[in-house]
Design a protein around this motif. Structure first.
Motif, PDB file in Angstrom:
ATOM      1  N   LEU A  85     -13.998   2.998  12.783  1.00 21.88           N
ATOM      2  CA  LEU A  85     -12.932   3.937  13.164  1.00 21.88           C
ATOM      3  C   LEU A  85     -11.942   4.134  12.021  1.00 21.88           C
ATOM      4  N   VAL A  86     -11.746   3.081  11.219  1.00 28.87           N
ATOM      5  CA  VAL A  86     -10.834   3.173  10.084  1.00 28.87           C
ATOM      6  C   VAL A  86     -11.407   4.141   9.045  1.00 28.87           C
ATOM      7  N   LYS A  87     -12.686   4.030   8.790  1.00 33.14           N
ATOM      8  CA  LYS A  87     -13.334   4.963   7.860  1.00 33.14           C
ATOM      9  C   LYS A  87     -13.225   6.394   8.380  1.00 33.14           C
ATOM     10  N   LYS A  88     -13.386   6.543   9.689  1.00 30.34           N
ATOM     11  CA  LYS A  88     -13.297   7.878  10.301  1.00 30.34           C
ATOM     12  C   LYS A  88     -11.914   8.474  10.080  1.00 30.34           C
ATOM     13  N   VAL A  89     -10.886   7.662  10.265  1.00 31.17           N
ATOM     14  CA  VAL A  89      -9.517   8.136  10.042  1.00 31.17           C
ATOM     15  C   VAL A  89      -9.316   8.510   8.585  1.00 31.17           C
ATOM     16  N   PHE A  90      -9.783   7.671   7.670  1.00 31.56           N
ATOM     17  CA  PHE A  90      -9.652   7.962   6.241  1.00 31.56           C
ATOM     18  C   PHE A  90     -10.328   9.292   5.893  1.00 31.56           C
ATOM     19  N   ALA A  91     -11.479   9.540   6.530  1.00 30.36           N
ATOM     20  CA  ALA A  91     -12.271  10.731   6.213  1.00 30.36           C
ATOM     21  C   ALA A  91     -11.561  12.032   6.594  1.00 30.36           C
ATOM     22  N   TYR A  92     -10.565  11.952   7.478  1.00 32.09           N
ATOM     23  CA  TYR A  92      -9.783  13.158   7.806  1.00 32.09           C
ATOM     24  C   TYR A  92      -8.979  13.630   6.601  1.00 32.09           C
TER      25      TYR A  92
END
Length: 341
Positions: free
Chosen positions: A38-45
């Protein structure tokens, strides 16, 4: 070095992104390995280079109620952002809330003291701020919180956690406390917290109330945290809210941004009263988690308006308008929905 507790949560993940843009040495605590994605997903925004940014984090598998594990996490730490918390308004979760929110915060504070941490930032909630008899009177950091009032179990334990932080300031640790409103931000759409509101409205929320509370974008919360930690301000608390909106206003704006029908039926006191009683019976006979407590129905009808002037005046802080926040987050939600389908 910086330590972030609750690194896989909504605030924690967005905070990590902001910190990593200017700091190379950041530790973060996690409890469940699958949530690291989920942290990677947030960063990817926010960046295409999210993988290399993510790799800079020194992850520590720990629980804030596990002191030996926390001892390892606190090695060589100068600054602590305490974002970890358990959010629930279910009365039967009180002891779990106490253990995580109060005892866990006490553990963090004690280790800040013993490791001579330079500064602690604690993310609390507007739930720990008092209310006025006049609902139109703005609530400030100085509004009295009645411990004997009809407070939710969540508010009681977050207030207890604040007491632990204030204790730490008496024992040599500089600290700042933030009291954000309902935090809106992308990434954790499927959670049961504020992040899940957009998904719930998308799926359809037929009922609305005219109760009023405060909202804020997650980016504003994170900016306020970092700004206060980098300042010379210490041992003070700040309300962090962008706007006071009725639940109907928030639902209508969100439904419009999502292109779905807004709620059309008012949840009257009678409907809410029947609802929380049926929910209690459902819990009794099926064991399912409570979705609507008596305290939640009270909050849904109450008008509480908060004032963030202290933060604005102290830091010259400007908030993102909630209409902009809602539109941006709804767009990200719809994009993620397309990817999942």
């Amino acid at each position: 070095m910086i330590l972030v507790t609750g690194g896989t949560g909504l605030v924690g993940s967005h905070l990590l992104y902001k910190l990593l843009k200017t700091n190379d040495k950041v530790k973060a605590i996690y409890r469940r390995e699958h949530k690291l994605e989920l942290v990677k997903k947030v960063f990817a925004y926010y960046t295409t280079d999210y993988e290399s940014l993510y790799q800079k984090i020194e992850w520590i598998n720990a629980d804030i109620t596990d002191v030996p594990a926390l001892q390892i996490a606190f090695k060589d730490i100068d600054y602590v952002y305490h974002c970890a918390a358990f959010v629930s308004f279910e009365p039967d979760k009180y002891h779990q809330l106490r253990k995580i929110n109060i005892e866990g915060t006490a553990n963090v504070v004690n280790l800040c003291i013993s490791h001579q941490v330079k500064k602690l930032c604690y993310v609390s909630s507007i739930a720990t701020i008092g209310h006025h008899q006049n609902p139109q009177q703005l609530i400030t950091e100085d509004t009295y919180w009645n411990q004997d009032g009809d407070n939710s179990v969540y508010a009681i334990t977050k207030y207890g956690a604040e007491i632990e932080v204030w204790r730490g300031t008496q024992e040599g640790v500089d600290a700042v406390i933030l009291n954000p409103g309902i935090i809106i931000g992308p990434g954790l759409w499927h959670s049961g917290g504020s992040s899940g509101l957009i998904k719930k409205i998308y799926k359809g929320m037929p009922y609305y109330t005219h109760g009023v509370t405060a909202y804020v974008d997650v980016d504003d919360v994170v900016r306020a945290m970092v700004s206060l930690m980098e300042s010379t301000i210490k041992n003070e608390r700040f309300i962090v809210i962008s706007e006071n909106l009725s639940f109907k206003e928030f639902q209508d704006q969100t439904a419009s941004a999502l292109g779905v029908k807004p709620a059309s039926k008012e949840a009257t006191p009678l409907i809410l009263g029947i609802g929380w009683r049926l929910d209690w019976l459902s819990r009794l006979f099926t064991g399912k988690r409570r979705r609507l407590s008596k305290q939640m129905t009270k909050s849904a009808r109450s008008i509480t308006k908060y004032d963030a002037s202290k933060l604005k005046n102290t830091l010259g802080f400007e908030f993102k308008p909630m209409q902009v926040s809602i539109e941006e987050n709804c767009q990200l939600f719809l994009e993620d929905l397309k990817k999942e389908s």
